[in-house]
Design a protein around this motif. Structure first.
Motif, PDB file in Angstrom:
ATOM      1  N   CYS A   1      11.550  11.472  57.938  1.00 55.86           N
ATOM      2  CA  CYS A   1      12.002  12.471  56.948  1.00 55.86           C
ATOM      3  C   CYS A   1      10.880  13.463  56.644  1.00 55.86           C
ATOM      4  CB  CYS A   1      12.455  11.786  55.654  1.00 55.86           C
ATOM      5  SG  CYS A   1      14.055  10.980  55.808  1.00 55.86           S
ATOM      6  N   ILE A   2       9.648  12.970  56.595  1.00 54.31           N
ATOM      7  CA  ILE A   2       8.507  13.863  56.332  1.00 54.31           C
ATOM      8  C   ILE A   2       8.423  14.919  57.440  1.00 54.31           C
ATOM      9  CG2 ILE A   2       5.967  13.965  56.301  1.00 54.31           C
ATOM     10  CD1 ILE A   2       6.076  11.187  54.850  1.00 54.31           C
ATOM     11  N   VAL A   3       8.557  14.482  58.696  1.00 54.00           N
ATOM     12  CA  VAL A   3       8.493  15.428  59.815  1.00 54.00           C
ATOM     13  C   VAL A   3       9.630  16.443  59.716  1.00 54.00           C
ATOM     14  CG1 VAL A   3       8.662  15.669  62.331  1.00 54.00           C
ATOM     15  CG2 VAL A   3       7.325  13.801  61.349  1.00 54.00           C
ATOM     16  N   MET A   4      10.849  15.946  59.452  1.00 53.84           N
ATOM     17  CA  MET A   4      12.007  16.845  59.361  1.00 53.84           C
ATOM     18  C   MET A   4      11.819  17.864  58.250  1.00 53.84           C
ATOM     19  SD  MET A   4      14.295  16.088  61.659  1.00 53.84           S
ATOM     20  CE  MET A   4      12.866  16.128  62.664  1.00 53.84           C
ATOM     21  N   GLU A   5      11.370  17.386  57.094  1.00 54.14           N
ATOM     22  CA  GLU A   5      11.225  18.284  55.936  1.00 54.14           C
ATOM     23  C   GLU A   5      10.195  19.378  56.225  1.00 54.14           C
ATOM     24  OE1 GLU A   5       9.794  16.493  52.267  1.00 54.14           O
ATOM     25  OE2 GLU A   5       9.551  18.488  51.385  1.00 54.14           O
ATOM     26  N   GLU A   6       9.031  18.966  56.718  1.00 50.23           N
ATOM     27  CA  GLU A   6       7.951  19.949  56.899  1.00 50.23           C
ATOM     28  C   GLU A   6       8.262  20.948  58.017  1.00 50.23           C
ATOM     29  OE1 GLU A   6       5.449  20.648  54.987  1.00 50.23           O
ATOM     30  OE2 GLU A   6       5.864  19.014  53.600  1.00 50.23           O
ATOM     31  N   LEU A   7       8.938  20.507  59.081  1.00 48.64           N
ATOM     32  CA  LEU A   7       9.321  21.462  60.136  1.00 48.64           C
ATOM     33  C   LEU A   7      10.375  22.426  59.614  1.00 48.64           C
ATOM     34  CD1 LEU A   7       9.561  19.308  63.416  1.00 48.64           C
ATOM     35  CD2 LEU A   7       7.719  20.846  62.706  1.00 48.64           C
ATOM     36  N   ALA A   8      11.373  21.885  58.882  1.00 49.50           N
ATOM     37  CA  ALA A   8      12.468  22.743  58.400  1.00 49.50           C
ATOM     38  C   ALA A   8      11.979  23.754  57.372  1.00 49.50           C
ATOM     39  CB  ALA A   8      13.583  21.885  57.805  1.00 49.50           C
ATOM     40  N   ARG A   9      10.905  23.429  56.703  1.00 47.95           N
ATOM     41  CA  ARG A   9      10.352  24.353  55.705  1.00 47.95           C
ATOM     42  C   ARG A   9       9.938  25.672  56.356  1.00 47.95           C
ATOM     43  NH1 ARG A   9       5.894  22.216  51.367  1.00 47.95           N
ATOM     44  NH2 ARG A   9       5.536  24.202  50.305  1.00 47.95           N
ATOM     45  N   VAL A  10       9.536  25.599  57.614  1.00 45.81           N
ATOM     46  CA  VAL A  10       9.165  26.810  58.355  1.00 45.81           C
ATOM     47  C   VAL A  10      10.276  27.202  59.332  1.00 45.81           C
ATOM     48  CG1 VAL A  10       7.557  27.721  60.085  1.00 45.81           C
ATOM     49  CG2 VAL A  10       6.698  26.467  58.101  1.00 45.81           C
ATOM     50  N   SER A  11      10.830  26.213  60.018  1.00 43.48           N
ATOM     51  CA  SER A  11      11.875  26.515  60.998  1.00 43.48           C
ATOM     52  C   SER A  11      12.945  25.424  61.006  1.00 43.48           C
ATOM     53  CB  SER A  11      11.283  26.636  62.399  1.00 43.48           C
ATOM     54  OG  SER A  11      12.336  26.713  63.332  1.00 43.48           O
ATOM     55  N   PRO A  12      14.040  25.635  60.276  1.00 41.59           N
ATOM     56  CA  PRO A  12      15.128  24.655  60.318  1.00 41.59           C
ATOM     57  C   PRO A  12      15.629  24.420  61.742  1.00 41.59           C
ATOM     58  CG  PRO A  12      15.440  26.137  58.464  1.00 41.59           C
ATOM     59  CD  PRO A  12      14.304  26.694  59.273  1.00 41.59           C
ATOM     60  N   ALA A  13      15.572  25.458  62.596  1.00 38.03           N
ATOM     61  CA  ALA A  13      16.078  25.297  63.962  1.00 38.03           C
ATOM     62  C   ALA A  13      15.215  24.333  64.769  1.00 38.03           C
ATOM     63  CB  ALA A  13      16.152  26.656  64.660  1.00 38.03           C
ATOM     64  N   LEU A  14      13.884  24.437  64.632  1.00 45.53           N
ATOM     65  CA  LEU A  14      13.018  23.515  65.371  1.00 45.53           C
ATOM     66  C   LEU A  14      13.213  22.087  64.860  1.00 45.53           C
ATOM     67  CD1 LEU A  14      10.826  22.944  67.462  1.00 45.53           C
ATOM     68  CD2 LEU A  14       9.118  23.386  65.709  1.00 45.53           C
ATOM     69  N   SER A  15      13.351  21.983  63.540  1.00 40.57           N
ATOM     70  CA  SER A  15      13.565  20.658  62.954  1.00 40.57           C
ATOM     71  C   SER A  15      14.823  20.017  63.533  1.00 40.57           C
ATOM     72  CB  SER A  15      13.689  20.835  61.432  1.00 40.57           C
ATOM     73  OG  SER A  15      13.742  19.623  60.797  1.00 40.57           O
ATOM     74  N   LEU A  16      15.879  20.816  63.648  1.00 40.94           N
ATOM     75  CA  LEU A  16      17.141  20.305  64.206  1.00 40.94           C
ATOM     76  C   LEU A  16      16.950  19.877  65.659  1.00 40.94           C
ATOM     77  CD1 LEU A  16      20.227  19.911  64.146  1.00 40.94           C
ATOM     78  CD2 LEU A  16      20.470  22.352  64.611  1.00 40.94           C
TER      79      LEU A  16
END
Ligand code: FAD
Length: 381
Positions: free
Chosen positions: A70-85
């Motif tokens: 969840c930490i990885v998902m949150e921090e990536l989505a904070r800048v790029s939701p697409a990369l997080s997905l």
């Protein structure tokens, strides 16, 4: 059980945040224009170990929990939701992949050398598999696959396609298709999406595509702990997405003036922004409460705790995605006309909408919740 993040979790958050801000943020417009993620960034995610986090050490992973993911998902989505997905697809695909002959691809997935996509949305709908046509027919030691999957994240870069479909006994199976090694795979990129411009999505059609039976396994759709785990990751992405929009909004209300006064000094604006901050904090509690409880239940081997946990995961998926929609829209409005015109802020609102739809729509989740409450037990429900 401590509710405080561990030193390792704090360090992980710092590591992901640094990567997102220094390496991803400068390339967001490139991603948006090409509607796909540069392969080298994807590989960097592998070097940073994002796909290893949750994999058991005996399979080459770090044995981390849902909280770390969840930490990885949150921090990536904070800048790029697409990369997080895009990254989520690998994280959620690895557990089942490791139980099949496709485990030989696991190391390449974890290192970021191989991009995985997952298809479970049939043209007849994602949530009504009873209506689907037969997807796989046995031929000797192989399966012959025929069918189409829509809205597939990572389709454009995909090397390995993890696809769900019905066999001749109408059992749901997962098939792993090494798309560059077999014939019969057609990938059509999706353009003009409402949000998630960089997720490289598309339609994948399989026509008489032959794979060995070992690259397949049966599974049950629905309500195992694994699915709730996925819903929690979706909530973490929604959390990061709204935090990203909020970060820009704080900067904007401090710098934009009205009648010589910064917007941030107007009580109406300050209260509005403060309410957004509180709603984000509420969402954060839902995500990490669910994640830490899952990790604790798994560590204890308590199936009862995992069952009780499902409602927390539903709360995270449904409520956090809805909060993300409200917060990101409010952030666009707080930017005034700029909010409408500048993709840097309004993409967060478009991206946020997807969390209500992906990983099963919130309506389907509400059906699940209703059933656990003893509702919707009648015919046709
Ligand atoms: C950004 C994004 C990424 C995605 N990535 C992937 C991916 O990688 N792989 C993949 O396979 N799919 C992916 N999808 C597709 C997604 O999983 C499905 O679109 C989603 O689950 C909804 O299924 P559907 O499109 O068949 O909806 P439909 O079934 O067409 O639903 C239409 C509407 O009816 C409602 N509805 C449907 N059935 C019921 C019911 N029984 N009761 C009440 N309401 C109902 C739905 O909630 C929805 O509002 C992605 C979607 C998005 C937006």
């Amino acid at each position: 059980m401590s509710l405080l993040p561990t030193d390792q979790q704090l360090a992980l958050r710092e590591r992901v945040r640094h990567f997102a801000q220094s390496e991803v943020a400068p390339r967001i417009s490139e991603v948006t224009e090409t509607e796909r993620f540069p392969r080298d960034l994807y590989q960097r995610c592998g070097e940073l170990g994002f796909w290893r986090l949750n994999v058991p050490p005996e399979n080459g992973g770090e044995g981390g929990g849902l909280t770390e993911a969840c930490i990885v998902m949150e921090e990536l989505a904070r800048v790029s939701p697409a990369l997080s997905l895009s990254v989520e697809i690998g994280i959620v695909s690895l557990p089942m992949l490791l139980t099949t002959g496709a485990a030989r691809y696991a190391e390449a997935v974890m290192s970021g050398d191989l991009v995985i996509a997952a298809g479970s949305t049939d043209p007849k709908g994602q949530n009504n598999s009873a209506e689907w046509d037969i997807f796989a027919r046995e031929e000797g030691d192989d399966y012959l696959l025929n069918g189409t999957r829509l809205f597939v994240t990572n389709a454009q870069e995909c090397d390995l396609f993890s696809v769900s479909g019905l066999d001749e006994s109408r059992r749901m199976r997962k098939f792993y298709v090494p798309v560059r090694e077999v014939e019969g795979v057609t990938i059509k990129p999706a353009h003009g999406k409402y949000g998630m411009a960089g997720s490289g999505s598309g339609t994948i059609k399989l026509t008489n595509c032959r794979i060995p039976k070992g690259l397949s396994a049966t599974f049950a759709i629905g309500t195992s702990a694994y699915y709730y785990y996925v819903y929690c990751l979706c909530a973490a992405e929604a959390l990061g997405c709204m935090q990203g929009a909020f970060d820009l909004t704080i900067e904007r209300v401090k710098s934009r003036r009205s009648n010589f006064t910064p917007l941030a000094e107007l009580q109406a604006i300050a209260h509005k922004v403060s309410r957004l901050a509180l709603r984000i904090e509420m969402a954060r509690s839902l995500v990490y409460d669910a994640a830490t409880m899952y990790d604790a239940a798994l560590a204890d081997g308590s199936t009862e705790a995992l069952e009780a946990w499902s409602l927390k995961a539903e709360a995270a998926k449904v409520c956090v995605s809805e909060i993300a929609n409200d917060v990101t829209t409010a952030c666009v409005v707080l930017h005034g006309g700029l909010g409408y015109h500048d993709r840097r802020i309004h993409h967060f609102a478009g991206d946020a909408l997807c969390y209500r739809i992906m990983d099963m729509t919130n309506e389907i989740h509400l059906d699940n919740v209703a059933r656990t409450l003893g509702l919707l037990q009648g015919a046709g429900a």
